[in-house]
Write a protein that holds these residues in place. Structure first.
Motif, PDB file in Angstrom:
ATOM      1  N   PRO A   1       0.715  -1.204  -0.061  1.00  0.00           N
ATOM      2  CA  PRO A   1       0.044   0.267  -0.099  1.00  0.00           C
ATOM      3  C   PRO A   1       1.065   1.213  -0.037  1.00  0.00           C
ATOM      4  O   PRO A   1       2.118   1.500   0.256  1.00  0.00           O
ATOM      5  CB  PRO A   1      -0.829  -0.305   1.503  1.00  0.00           C
ATOM      6  CG  PRO A   1      -0.304  -1.200   2.158  1.00  0.00           C
ATOM      7  CD  PRO A   1       0.770  -1.952   1.060  1.00  0.00           C
ATOM      8  N   SER A   2       0.137   2.355  -0.505  1.00  0.00           N
ATOM      9  CA  SER A   2       0.858   3.832  -0.342  1.00  0.00           C
ATOM     10  C   SER A   2       1.575   4.008   0.981  1.00  0.00           C
ATOM     11  O   SER A   2       0.666   3.637   2.086  1.00  0.00           O
ATOM     12  CB  SER A   2       0.035   4.644  -1.047  1.00  0.00           C
ATOM     13  OG  SER A   2       0.523   5.958  -0.983  1.00  0.00           O
ATOM     14  N   GLY A   3       2.829   4.398   1.046  1.00  0.00           N
ATOM     15  CA  GLY A   3       3.230   4.983   2.447  1.00  0.00           C
ATOM     16  C   GLY A   3       3.904   3.585   3.202  1.00  0.00           C
ATOM     17  O   GLY A   3       4.121   3.864   4.234  1.00  0.00           O
ATOM     18  N   SER A   4       3.871   2.409   2.451  1.00  0.00           N
ATOM     19  CA  SER A   4       4.318   1.240   3.227  1.00  0.00           C
ATOM     20  C   SER A   4       5.793   1.311   3.293  1.00  0.00           C
ATOM     21  O   SER A   4       6.483   0.426   3.900  1.00  0.00           O
ATOM     22  CB  SER A   4       3.982  -0.105   2.499  1.00  0.00           C
ATOM     23  OG  SER A   4       3.881  -0.089   1.093  1.00  0.00           O
ATOM     24  N   GLY A   5       6.444   2.040   2.552  1.00  0.00           N
ATOM     25  CA  GLY A   5       8.018   1.931   2.513  1.00  0.00           C
ATOM     26  C   GLY A   5       8.602   1.477   1.302  1.00  0.00           C
ATOM     27  O   GLY A   5       9.823   1.098   1.558  1.00  0.00           O
ATOM     28  N   LYS A   6       7.932   1.425   0.125  1.00  0.00           N
ATOM     29  CA  LYS A   6       8.511   0.843  -0.980  1.00  0.00           C
ATOM     30  C   LYS A   6       9.651   1.488  -1.432  1.00  0.00           C
ATOM     31  O   LYS A   6      11.032   1.234  -1.675  1.00  0.00           O
ATOM     32  CB  LYS A   6       7.599   0.663  -1.964  1.00  0.00           C
ATOM     33  CG  LYS A   6       6.200  -0.142  -1.532  1.00  0.00           C
ATOM     34  CD  LYS A   6       5.433  -0.326  -2.817  1.00  0.00           C
ATOM     35  CE  LYS A   6       4.527   0.959  -3.310  1.00  0.00           C
ATOM     36  NZ  LYS A   6       3.816   1.632  -2.141  1.00  0.00           N
ATOM     37  N   SER A   7       9.342   2.712  -1.641  1.00  0.00           N
ATOM     38  CA  SER A   7      10.514   3.731  -2.160  1.00  0.00           C
ATOM     39  C   SER A   7      11.592   3.933  -1.221  1.00  0.00           C
ATOM     40  O   SER A   7      12.678   3.917  -1.796  1.00  0.00           O
ATOM     41  CB  SER A   7       9.814   5.027  -2.540  1.00  0.00           C
ATOM     42  OG  SER A   7       8.742   5.101  -3.507  1.00  0.00           O
ATOM     43  N   THR A   8      11.433   3.914  -0.050  1.00  0.00           N
ATOM     44  CA  THR A   8      12.337   4.044   0.940  1.00  0.00           C
ATOM     45  C   THR A   8      13.229   2.734   0.671  1.00  0.00           C
ATOM     46  O   THR A   8      14.474   2.910   0.857  1.00  0.00           O
ATOM     47  CB  THR A   8      11.757   4.070   2.292  1.00  0.00           C
ATOM     48  OG1 THR A   8      10.883   4.978   2.468  1.00  0.00           O
ATOM     49  CG2 THR A   8      12.971   4.413   3.372  1.00  0.00           C
ATOM     50  N   LEU A   9      12.555   1.517   0.520  1.00  0.00           N
ATOM     51  CA  LEU A   9      13.497   0.206   0.641  1.00  0.00           C
ATOM     52  C   LEU A   9      14.424   0.453  -0.525  1.00  0.00           C
ATOM     53  O   LEU A   9      15.453   0.217  -0.510  1.00  0.00           O
ATOM     54  CB  LEU A   9      12.590  -0.770   0.372  1.00  0.00           C
ATOM     55  CG  LEU A   9      13.327  -2.120   0.286  1.00  0.00           C
ATOM     56  CD1 LEU A   9      14.316  -2.438   1.299  1.00  0.00           C
ATOM     57  CD2 LEU A   9      12.193  -3.323   0.350  1.00  0.00           C
TER      58      LEU A   9
HETATM   59  N1  LIG Z   1      12.188  12.327   3.445  1.00  0.00           N
HETATM   60  C1  LIG Z   1      11.289  11.652   4.294  1.00  0.00           C
HETATM   61  N2  LIG Z   1      11.140  12.459   5.480  1.00  0.00           N
HETATM   62  C2  LIG Z   1      10.020  11.846   6.392  1.00  0.00           C
HETATM   63  N3  LIG Z   1       9.305  10.989   6.162  1.00  0.00           N
HETATM   64  C3  LIG Z   1       9.429  10.148   4.977  1.00  0.00           C
HETATM   65  C4  LIG Z   1      10.446  10.750   4.074  1.00  0.00           C
HETATM   66  N4  LIG Z   1      10.463   9.776   2.903  1.00  0.00           N
HETATM   67  C5  LIG Z   1       9.334   8.947   3.236  1.00  0.00           C
HETATM   68  N5  LIG Z   1       8.936   9.310   4.440  1.00  0.00           N
HETATM   69  C6  LIG Z   1       7.875   8.450   5.036  1.00  0.00           C
HETATM   70  O1  LIG Z   1       8.169   7.260   5.145  1.00  0.00           O
HETATM   71  C7  LIG Z   1       7.121   6.295   4.891  1.00  0.00           C
HETATM   72  C8  LIG Z   1       7.329   5.362   3.718  1.00  0.00           C
HETATM   73  O2  LIG Z   1       7.542   6.327   2.553  1.00  0.00           O
HETATM   74  P1  LIG Z   1       7.872   5.782   1.063  1.00  0.00           P
HETATM   75  O3  LIG Z   1       7.954   6.770  -0.026  1.00  0.00           O
HETATM   76  O4  LIG Z   1       8.608   4.685   1.118  1.00  0.00           O
HETATM   77  O5  LIG Z   1       6.173   5.032   0.701  1.00  0.00           O
HETATM   78  P2  LIG Z   1       5.621   4.111  -0.564  1.00  0.00           P
HETATM   79  O6  LIG Z   1       5.585   2.772  -0.202  1.00  0.00           O
HETATM   80  O7  LIG Z   1       6.887   4.387  -1.686  1.00  0.00           O
HETATM   81  O8  LIG Z   1       4.168   5.100  -1.030  1.00  0.00           O
HETATM   82  P3  LIG Z   1       3.975   5.397  -2.396  1.00  0.00           P
HETATM   83  O9  LIG Z   1       3.252   4.093  -3.180  1.00  0.00           O
HETATM   84  O10 LIG Z   1       2.970   6.252  -2.125  1.00  0.00           O
HETATM   85  O11 LIG Z   1       4.852   5.870  -3.491  1.00  0.00           O
HETATM   86  C9  LIG Z   1       5.829   7.278   4.604  1.00  0.00           C
HETATM   87  O12 LIG Z   1       4.984   7.116   5.746  1.00  0.00           O
HETATM   88  C10 LIG Z   1       6.472   8.482   4.432  1.00  0.00           C
HETATM   89  O13 LIG Z   1       5.579   9.488   5.100  1.00  0.00           O
END
Ligand SMILES: Nc1ncnc2c1ncn2[C@@H]1O[C@H](COP(=O)(O)OP(=O)(O)OP(=O)(O)O)[C@@H](O)[C@H]1O
Ligand SMILES: [Mg+2]
Lengths: 393, 438, 231
Positions: C39-47
């Motif tokens: 789901p959105s915000g689950s941390g995919k991009s972060t990983l």
């Molecule tokens: N630079 C940042 N500073 C603070 N919080 C962050 C930062 N980048 C991401 N987050 C938080 O980390 C969590 C994971 O974000 P991430 O971008 O990895 O989500 P995602 O799975 O890629 O979502 P989406 O599908 O919407 O792209 C989110 O709650 C987001 O708010």
């Protein structure tokens, strides 16, 4: 990044780049010419004067009562003043003179050899009515003949400066020659006499009483090394004690008189230096805000580059080398501007030609300024996490 | 009106969003304008026509009559002898003429003999001086002729200073221990630049305190304090003989001014001078080549090389500096607009017409103009202050009148518009889709 | 190829701490095509960013090609990214002042290849994505799908060991998306490991491994399956 790539991206922003280059070019031209004028003024001011500037004090005085301004009271007044001044500790010699060397404006006579008026006439030569201690005060050397003495008082015997003697008599022995102003008995070393006379180093010295003091006269004092401030403090009071009915001007050291003479030049040089500083500042502001404005766009670009594997140092270098390259190109055009401006300025005032090294030096200066100004925003851009920068907005 | 207020508000918001870049742009622009204005102010005062109603008719005369056989001396001296003056006067061609020079003295009132005398600036001149330069009288009038008489005309300030009132015609004054009667008091008068005496680069000095008859000055051996050149003068220094000597030798200290009311009169007077020189040459005098000069008052600074070259050079540099600043500012404002481009495009996409965007831009220009004008005036004051302290003889040239201020204001608006023009065009006319794509 | 143990990532802002990744263990093998969903915000991009060394992490360890990235300097990390990792972003992230050619060439320059080598590789990868005819175009002159293909060309020009793609088809229509997917599959078949974030279940199914992430924790569907033969 390769020069080629930078140029390519500059070409895509033609107007911005043109503006930037124009500004850099004009800045360089202005800074170079300003520096040139400043250095020319400095040279003019620092030229040898033949006088020990730090050891000579001068003060203009004028009796406020009419009788004191005329003979015989005047001679008596002057000798009272000189006696008092010579007793001040630190004073080595003192004398009166109708006008002092170096000072702008003043009284001139024409001079020519009696038998050769047309060939030898010099239109405008300052003359100095004075007496015996003047040589010690000015510190001039006898070149040939003899100095004037008490015996020459009121007699038409004159001394010439070396350059004037050369001009009048060329290689001939000047001693004994008769001029319209008297017989030449000696030649003294040159000193800076009057800027707008026929030649600044022309001067003629006569011994004799001032006829009158309608324009006032000068007291000129030689002080021992390092004593000028001490003597200066007392001088006005001593002169006033000798005769209260006196208008007494400011006591000036000879180098202050000189600075007065060259005030326009010094003033312009200072003004232009200030302006140069401002221009460099403007160039810096411009580089800074250019980088600053581009921070957003740059951050994204930096982020992409970092993701593609450029290190922080590399990215910094990229940003800097872009501004170096523009500065260098701008400065290249600037060299043209600088010669053009030099030519136009030479029509208005006297300005030396541009030496080759100066534009190059200025270019380095400009590079330094631009680097300083670009550094900070560029640093900030590289600090942004590439993950944030590459995120879709 | 409402739209303007709205637009001004928007401009203000966009400034507030990024105050630093805007402040820098403004700083650069007003620095350039300020420097330019301070220079233009001096330039204006130095080069304006101080007496436009009759400047076309006023001329300074010079003649190459000094002794010597020099065949390549064509330039006449700046000042002339009493003999020259006599020969030039009374031609019947001029409608006014006066010789003159400056000097100084100490003055006090008869009532207050014990007071320390104060220094006054003198203009030694003749009857027509006041007519020549339209000098207004408050009380009394000029001398009836050019003869020696112990009578002076004084300025309003001098009257107030010595007598504490202005109507002092008939009062006595001691000038350098000589008793004079005041026959006239001038009204407030100044001439900037003071073109009737520019020798010695003194054109920025104030007008004199006391006006003294020329013949009297010669009788009393009052000499010029500007330039006093002796040519082949043989004099023992005996003051008793000075009046005679100075009138019959090449003791050059006079400047001579004439009013010639038409081009024909100018021609006639030139011919008159020519004839004069021929007569002189026939009599074995005037040995140098003919070098008559009849310089119009507006050219006299150039003719006597009394122009302030430093100011000219600075003018050139200041204009270029303005160019740099304008270029710079427009570069920065382009950046600023580019940064806002997205917003602009969005608004256009939302239906704002180009005209609406243009009026937004005009509001920007207006706001910047006001701010830049104020800042530029501050910088110009600073600049004038600096120039005054660095370049001699510029202090009298540092004031603004309403006319100058409005010209400056207009100039600022124009420059602000120029600075904003390209960026504005670029943002509002470039193709929409390209910008929104990013 | 990729090995992470007990890796955690916490974002600290003034007010809150976000635990974007919690104690993650993951192994990705050479040649895999793994899809990352959640789901959105689950941390995919972060990983993905952590894997690409664009983002640091707080706890745990990360071995890339058997080598720990912990404690590496900026210069070493940059070189590592340049050589081994290719990025593909949802927003393409092409440099708009550069032509396609220059965009693709950029990472090769960082690598220090000779200009002949760079030319060869740029042309080859442009060929691969089918845009050889437009090498002198600028990004703004291309459609979104074309731009993404350029981004892919740029990512593969350096022949990286692993491609990290964050929703590469997120901004594209289905036709374009399919083209991009086919391209990625082709690249994978040539031996490049791919880790791709996607929201599209179809795409996730086409991958040979499906990793799910929920609230910063992994639910790796392939975790208990035997590794693909020859991986
Ligand atoms: N630079 C940042 N500073 C603070 N919080 C962050 C930062 N980048 C991401 N987050 C938080 O980390 C969590 C994971 O974000 P991430 O971008 O990895 O989500 P995602 O799975 O890629 O979502 P989406 O599908 O919407 O792209 C989110 O709650 C987001 O708010
Ligand atoms: Mg994401």
């Amino acid at each position: 990044m390769s020069v080629f790539l930078i140029i390519k991206s500059l070409l895509r922003r033609k107007v911005v780049t043109a503006l930037l280059l124009l500004q850099l070019a004009v800045t360089l031209g202005l800074v170079v010419n300003s520096l040139l004028l400043a250095s020319a003024a400095k040279e003019l001011v620092d030229q040898p004067t033949g006088l020990s500037l730090e050891q000579i004090l001068t003060v203009w005085v004028k009796p406020t009562s009419k009788t004191l301004r005329l003979q015989p009271a005047l001679t008596d007044l002057i000798s009272r003043q000189l006696t008092a001044v010579r007793q001040i500790p630190g004073v080595e010699a003192a004398d009166f003179v109708n006008q002092i060397p170096l000072r702008q404006g003043g009284s001139n006579w024409n001079i020519f050899e009696r038998d050769r008026q047309d060939e030898s006439n010099v239109d405008s030569v300052p003359y100095y009515y004075t007496s015996e201690q003047i040589f010690q005060v000015l510190g001039v050397q006898l070149i040939t003949g003899r100095l004037l003495t008490q015996q020459d008082w009121g007699i038409d015997n004159i001394l010439l400066t070396e350059k004037l003697a050369k001009q009048l008599f060329a290689e001939q022995n000047p001693i004994g020659k008769v001029t319209n102003n008297g017989t030449v008995v000696g030649v003294v070393s040159d000193f800076y006499s009057q800027r707008y006379a026929s030649h600044p180093f022309y001067g003629q010295i006569v011994f004799g009483p001032l006829h009158r003091a309608e324009q006032g006269y000068q007291l000129i004092v030689r002080v021992a090394q390092g004593q000028s401030e001490a003597v200066r403090k007392q001088l006005t009071d001593v002169i006033r004690n000798a005769e209260p009915q006196m208008d007494i001007g400011t006591v000036l050291r000879m180098d202050e008189n000189r600075d007065d003479v060259f005030r326009s030049e010094i003033g312009l040089a200072t003004l232009l230096s200030v302006l140069s500083g401002l221009m460099l500042l403007v160039a810096m502001i411009s580089a800074y805000s250019h980088a600053h404005f581009h921070a957003l766009q740059m951050q994204k670009e930096v982020g992409i580059k970092r993701a593609l594997g450029a290190s922080k140092a590399r990215v910094l270098l990229d940003v800097l080398s872009e501004s170096w390259l523009t500065t260098a190109i701008g400065a290249g055009f600037g060299i043209l501007v600088c010669y053009g401006l030099n030519i136009s300025l030479a029509k208005v005032i006297s300005i030396p030609a541009v030496p080759v090294w100066l534009p190059l030096l200025t270019m380095l200066l400009l590079l330094l300024c631009v680097t300083l100004a670009t550094w900070y925003p560029a640093r900030i851009a590289t600090r942004i996490s590439p993950a944030t920068a590459t995120k879709t907005l | 009106m409402e739209a303007l207020v709205h637009n001004l508000k928007l401009s203000w918001h966009s400034i507030k969003r990024a105050p630093l870049p805007y402040a820098l742009t403004l700083l650069i622009l007003s620095l350039g304008l300020g420097t330019f204005f301070s220079n233009a102010t001096l330039y204006y005062w130095m080069n304006r026509d101080p007496i436009p109603e009759k400047s076309q008719t006023l001329f300074m005369v010079r003649m190459n009559s000094v002794p010597g056989d020099c065949t390549d001396c064509f330039e006449p001296p700046r000042v002339m002898s009493y003999m020259d003056m006599q020969k030039m006067s009374g031609s019947g061609i001029t409608s006014a003429e006066a010789a003159m020079y400056s000097s100084n003295a100490y003055a006090k009132t008869v009532e207050n003999q014990q007071a320390t005398p104060s220094q006054v600036e003198l203009r030694v001149t003749q009857r027509d001086f006041f007519k020549l330069f339209n000098v207004p009288f408050l009380h009394g009038e000029t001398w009836p002729d050019n003869n020696a008489r112990m009578e002076v005309v004084i300025s309003k300030n001098t009257a107030t200073k010595f007598f504490s009132r202005t109507d002092v015609v008939g009062q006595d004054m001691l000038i350098d221990d000589q008793l004079y009667k005041v026959i006239g008091v001038l009204d407030e008068w100044s001439m900037l630049p003071r073109l009737y005496d520019v020798n010695g680069s003194r054109s920025a000095e104030p007008t004199e305190d006391i006006y003294l008859p020329l013949e009297t000055a010669y009788d009393l051996a009052i000499q010029s304090n500007t330039q006093n050149s002796f040519f082949d003068v043989d004099w023992d220094g005996d003051m008793a003989t000075y009046p005679q000597m100075a009138r019959t030798n090449f003791v050059n200290q006079l400047q001579f001014w004439v009013q010639l009311d038409s081009p024909e009169k100018v021609q006639q007077y030139q011919q008159y001078l020519k004839n004069l020189v021929q007569d002189e040459k026939a009599a074995g005098r005037h040995t140098r080549p003919e070098g008559n000069k009849l310089d119009n008052i507006l050219n006299v600074q150039k003719a006597l090389r009394a122009t302030n070259d430093q100011l000219d050079a600075f003018a050139l540099v200041a204009s270029l500096f303005l160019l740099v600043c304008v270029v710079n500012a427009s570069h920065l404002s382009l950046n600023r607009y580019m940064a806002n481009q997205y917003e602009f495009s969005l608004r256009r996409a939302l239906g704002a017409s180009r005209w609406q965007l243009q009026s937004q831009i005009m509001a920007d220009v207006l706001l910047s103009s006001v701010l830049a004008f104020v800042a530029a005036l501050v910088f110009a004051q600073l600049g004038l202050w600096t120039i005054n302290s660095l370049l001699p003889g510029t202090r009298a040239l540092a004031s603004w009148d309403w006319q100058m201020l409005s010209v400056m204001a207009l100039f600022v608006v124009l420059i602000s518009y120029l600075v904003t023009l390209y960026p504005a065009l670029k943002t509002s006319f470039s193709p929409l889709n390209q910008q929104l794509k990013q | 190829m990729i090995q992470i143990n007990n890796l955690s990532k916490i974002f600290r802002t003034d007010l809150i701490e976000t635990h974007a990744l919690r104690q993650i263990n993951l192994q990705v093998n050479e040649g895999e095509f793994a899809a990352l969903t959640g789901p959105s915000g689950s941390g995919k991009s972060t990983l993905l960013n952590v894997l690409g060394t664009l983002e640091s992490f707080d706890q745990g360890d990360y071995l890339l090609d058997g080598r720990s990235v912990k404690g590496l300097s900026d210069r070493e990390l940059s070189a590592l990214r340049n050589e081994k990792i290719g990025f593909i972003f949802q927003g393409f992230n092409l440099i708009k002042d550069f032509s396609l050619y220059d965009n693709i060439e950029l990472p090769l320059r960082y690598r220090g290849f000779s200009s002949a080598e760079r030319k060869r590789r740029v042309e080859q990868s442009l060929e691969t994505v089918g845009l050889a005819a437009r090498r002198d175009y600028h990004p703004s002159q291309l459609s979104g799908g074309q731009q993404q293909r350029v981004a892919i060309a740029r990512a593969i020009a350096g022949e990286p060991r692993i491609l990290l793609a964050d929703e590469p088809t997120g901004n594209l229509d289905s036709l374009m998306a399919r083209q991009v997917m086919e391209l990625l599959e082709k690249i994978n078949q040539q031996g490049c490991t791919i880790l791709m974030v996607t929201h599209d279940p179809d795409q996730a199914r086409r991958a040979n491994r499906h990793i799910q992430i929920v609230d910063g924790q992994l639910n790796d569907s392939s975790m208990y399956e035997p590794l693909a033969a020859g991986a």
